[in-house]
Structure formats: C-alpha cells, structure tokens
Design a protein around this motif. Structure first.
Motif, mmCIF file in Angstrom:
data_model
loop_
_atom_site.group_PDB
_atom_site.id
_atom_site.type_symbol
_atom_site.label_atom_id
_atom_site.label_comp_id
_atom_site.label_asym_id
_atom_site.label_seq_id
_atom_site.Cartn_x
_atom_site.Cartn_y
_atom_site.Cartn_z
ATOM 1 N N UNK A 60 -8.637 -1.390 -1.048
ATOM 2 C CA UNK A 60 -8.955 -2.653 -0.368
ATOM 3 C C UNK A 60 -7.734 -3.131 0.423
ATOM 4 N N UNK A 61 -6.564 -3.038 -0.190
ATOM 5 C CA UNK A 61 -5.341 -3.466 0.500
ATOM 6 C C UNK A 61 -5.073 -2.584 1.713
ATOM 7 N N UNK A 62 -5.162 -1.256 1.519
ATOM 8 C CA UNK A 62 -4.790 -0.324 2.572
ATOM 9 C C UNK A 62 -5.779 -0.215 3.707
ATOM 10 N N UNK A 63 -7.067 -0.433 3.448
ATOM 11 C CA UNK A 63 -8.085 -0.226 4.477
ATOM 12 C C UNK A 63 -8.699 -1.511 5.015
ATOM 13 N N UNK A 114 -7.247 -5.090 4.230
ATOM 14 C CA UNK A 114 -6.314 -6.205 4.433
ATOM 15 C C UNK A 114 -5.143 -5.828 5.341
ATOM 16 N N UNK A 115 -4.439 -4.754 4.997
ATOM 17 C CA UNK A 115 -3.189 -4.426 5.686
ATOM 18 C C UNK A 115 -3.342 -4.133 7.183
ATOM 19 N N UNK A 116 -4.307 -3.288 7.635
ATOM 20 C CA UNK A 116 -4.351 -2.952 9.072
ATOM 21 C C UNK A 116 -4.496 -4.143 10.012
ATOM 22 N N UNK A 117 -5.493 -5.044 9.824
ATOM 23 C CA UNK A 117 -5.596 -6.170 10.772
ATOM 24 C C UNK A 117 -4.422 -7.134 10.682
ATOM 25 N N UNK A 118 -3.899 -7.338 9.472
ATOM 26 C CA UNK A 118 -2.761 -8.245 9.323
ATOM 27 C C UNK A 118 -1.529 -7.675 10.018
ATOM 28 N N UNK A 119 -1.302 -6.365 9.861
ATOM 29 C CA UNK A 119 -0.157 -5.722 10.506
ATOM 30 C C UNK A 119 -0.308 -5.756 12.029
ATOM 31 N N UNK A 158 2.435 3.415 13.919
ATOM 32 C CA UNK A 158 2.387 4.506 12.967
ATOM 33 C C UNK A 158 0.922 4.766 12.601
ATOM 34 N N UNK A 159 0.450 6.026 12.700
ATOM 35 C CA UNK A 159 -0.949 6.301 12.334
ATOM 36 C C UNK A 159 -1.296 5.858 10.918
ATOM 37 N N UNK A 160 -0.293 5.840 10.024
ATOM 38 C CA UNK A 160 -0.558 5.441 8.644
ATOM 39 C C UNK A 160 -0.948 3.976 8.518
ATOM 40 N N UNK A 161 -0.711 3.179 9.567
ATOM 41 C CA UNK A 161 -1.060 1.757 9.502
ATOM 42 C C UNK A 161 -2.486 1.489 9.966
ATOM 43 N N UNK A 190 0.831 -1.209 0.000
ATOM 44 C CA UNK A 190 0.000 0.000 0.000
ATOM 45 C C UNK A 190 0.863 1.254 0.000
ATOM 46 N N UNK A 191 1.947 1.250 0.748
ATOM 47 C CA UNK A 191 2.800 2.433 0.852
ATOM 48 C C UNK A 191 3.518 2.743 -0.459
ATOM 49 N N UNK A 192 3.904 1.711 -1.203
ATOM 50 C CA UNK A 192 4.660 1.947 -2.430
ATOM 51 C C UNK A 192 3.766 1.930 -3.669
ATOM 52 N N UNK A 193 2.464 1.803 -3.479
ATOM 53 C CA UNK A 193 1.555 1.728 -4.627
ATOM 54 C C UNK A 193 1.655 2.964 -5.537
#
Length: 353
Positions: A116-119, A121-126, A238-241, A62-65
């Motif tokens: 979808x990835x950023x909101x 998938x990524x937050x709960x997995x991280x 990090x708030x971005x996560x 998500x960060x490098x998208x």
C-alpha cells in the motif's frame, strides 16, 4: 493457540515498527541536510526543505522496509528469546514450524502494508513534492512520469522521453512555434553532453509551411538549451518511484518506439518480487535467532542483522545492474538475490529442526 499467535505477532510488529521509525528518522535527517544546499534557489526556503523531506518519507519507508523487516523480526524474537519465552513455548510442545507459521501470518500483514505504501501512497506524494520543489526553485521544467520531462526554452518546447544519466538523453522532441503556429519539429534519437554543450544524434528535422513539409536528416547537430546536466539530475525520475501500472504503460511505450526498456522492466520485476523479499527477510530472521540465541546477545544479533541487510541491499542492486549490463532476463536479475536468501533460510531452518 490464537492468543499465542497474537502474542508472537505483536512482538514482531513492535520490533519492525521500532526499527522502521529509527531508520526513517535517520534517512530523513540525512535527506534534510542534503536539501540545505538548495536553500536560496528561487523561493525555496527552510520550511519547503523540511516539507519536501517529510513528503519523501513514504518512499524511503518503502525502500528500507526489507531491512526493517529483518531487523525488526530479529529484535522482536530476540526479546522473546532473552526473556526465555521461546524456550517455554518449545518446552510446552509448540513446534518450531508452528512458531514460524505464527510469524509468517504477521509477515503477511506487513507485506500488505508495504505494498500500500509503495504502490498507492509513495508515488503520487513523491511526484507532487518533486514538482512543487522544482516550481519553488524557479526551474522551467514540468515533470510527467509517463511522458518524460518537458521544458520551455523561448519559443521551443522540449520533450525528453528518457534520462539515462546527467549527460545522456534519449528520445528528444523539439517543437518550435512562431506565435500560435508550429514552425519546426525536430526529433533526435539521443543527446550527449561533452562538458560544454549538448549534441543531438540521428536528427530528423521537419520544416512546416503553408505549402509543404520539408524533411532533413543529419547525424550530429549542436544543441544549445537551458537543460544543463545538474538540472537534469534534479528532475530525472527513478523508475523505482513509479507504481507498477505506470511502469507497465511506459514499458509498452518504449517497446513501441524501439527504445530500451530494460531499466524499467527491472524496476517492475523488483516491485513484483518485493512481497517475496519481505517474506525472505522474516524467514531468515527466524533460524538466525533460534540458532544464535545461546551464543550471542540481542545487540550482536541486531548488528549482524544490520550487516546482512546492507549486504542484501547492495547485492540486490548489483544483481540488477549486472543483469542490465549482461542482458540477463529482468525477472532473473530481480529475483535471484531473494531466491538465494530463501534457499539459505530453508536449509538453515532444516538444520535447526
């Protein structure tokens, strides 16, 4: 015409996913090497480091998208340009605006995928991977992204609402128990680490007994705790996560308690602007490829695109931090770099036409 739209879109998608795969693999390798320093802490093994790295790939993706979108669009269109297919399309009467429309329809699908990835998938997995990592390392800290971090130090339970840095905390609550009975509660507005120990600032202490509640206030109080700065650096989030809805709830909490919410407002506006950022990257790639295809090869285009992506990433971060320092509106700080890219792309596109 729909067939041509699909052909152009396919070239862009292949380019974007090719670049995304390479960048994710590169960042994952770097992250895995960094994790090797943590081996041996508690029961943290090489397998756990590898698993943690893999679970972090959605967040990195998500960060490098935006950068992958820029480079991938350049790569896809560059291949069409090198094969003279873009020239044939233009000669056949296909306008530049029509080609851009076909590309932007593909960009819409990429934007949806990124969201979808950023909101989702990524937050709960991280969050899951970070918590498991802490448990394996034997850290006595439980992380809750909405209510800060929790720790237990003997009979005292510690809650830190916000981590500003390794040496600065805000909103500290200490709950001390005597068996099953709460004995004292301490609240401090902030805490600072001077290199040897923590110091609580603006402290209110409540002593609870069967007869009364005694209240004492002090400006400065030494605090000995297991929360060393190195550990706080590991568990701080990090708030971005965080997903947008959690950021929104946390901003409400900070405002209700008189705490600074600027960092989290910047994060939520950055996520809100992300679709426009991805569209801006695609829009920038189009005039770049059409304007430079006669003068530069695809390798040079990719190199220049990579440099542009790095400059945008740094500029975006710098604008956000300057906005916090100089108290600019978070929406302006988050949207300004993207707005500049869109403006430059439209001016360049107008010159090409």
């Amino acid at each position: 015409m729909k067939l041509l739209d699909r052909y152009i879109g396919q070239a862009v998608i292949v380019g974007v996913f090719s670049v995304l795969a390479v960048l994710v693999a590169l960042f994952a390798l770097i992250g895995f090497v960094d994790e090797l320093d943590q081996l041996g802490r508690g029961s943290y093994t090489l397998w756990h480091a590898l698993l943690y790295t893999l679970l972090n790939t959605p967040r990195q993706m998500y960060e490098i998208f935006p950068m992958a979108t820029l480079l991938g669009t350049m790569l896809g269109l560059g291949m069409l340009a090198n094969n003279r297919e873009l020239v044939v399309m233009r000669t056949a009467g296909l306008s530049l605006t029509r080609i851009v429309w076909a590309i932007m329809k593909t960009a819409a699908m990429l934007i949806l995928l990124a969201m979808v990835i950023g909101e989702v998938i990524a937050p709960p997995v991280y969050e899951y991977s970070n918590q498991k990592r802490l448990e394996l390392m034997g850290a006595k800290i439980s992380l809750n992204t909405r209510y800060g971090l929790w720790a237990r130090d003997g009979d005292t339970y510690i809650n830190v609402r916000r981590v500003d840095s390794q040496s600065k905390l805000r909103g500290i609550h200490l709950y001390t128990f005597d068996g099953q009975r709460m004995q004292t509660v301490m609240r401090a507005r902030s805490a600072h680490y001077d290199g040897e120990q923590w110091s609580l600032k603006n402290v209110t202490r409540y002593d609870i007994d069967d007869q009364a509640l005694q209240t004492n206030k002090v400006d400065d109080l030494p605090w000995r705790t297991l929360l060393d700065p190195a550990l706080i650096n590991v568990v701080s989030v990090d708030p971005d996560t965080l997903p947008i809805w959690r950021l929104y709830n946390y901003i409400d909490y900070l405002r209700e308690n008189g705490l600074d919410s600027g960092q989290y407002e910047l994060a939520i506006w950055g996520k809100a602007v992300m679709p426009l950022t991805l569209a801006a990257m695609v829009l920038l790639a189009v005039p770049f490829v059409f304007g430079a295809q006669r003068h530069t090869g695809i390798g040079q285009q990719i190199l220049i695109g990579f440099l542009i992506g790095i400059v945008f990433y740094i500029g975006n971060r710098l604008a956000g931090q300057m906005g916090l320092v100089y108290e600019f509106p978070p929406a302006l700080a988050a949207a300004l770099p993207t707005a500049l890219v869109i403006g430059a792309s439209l001016l360049w596109f107008r010159r090409l036409r």
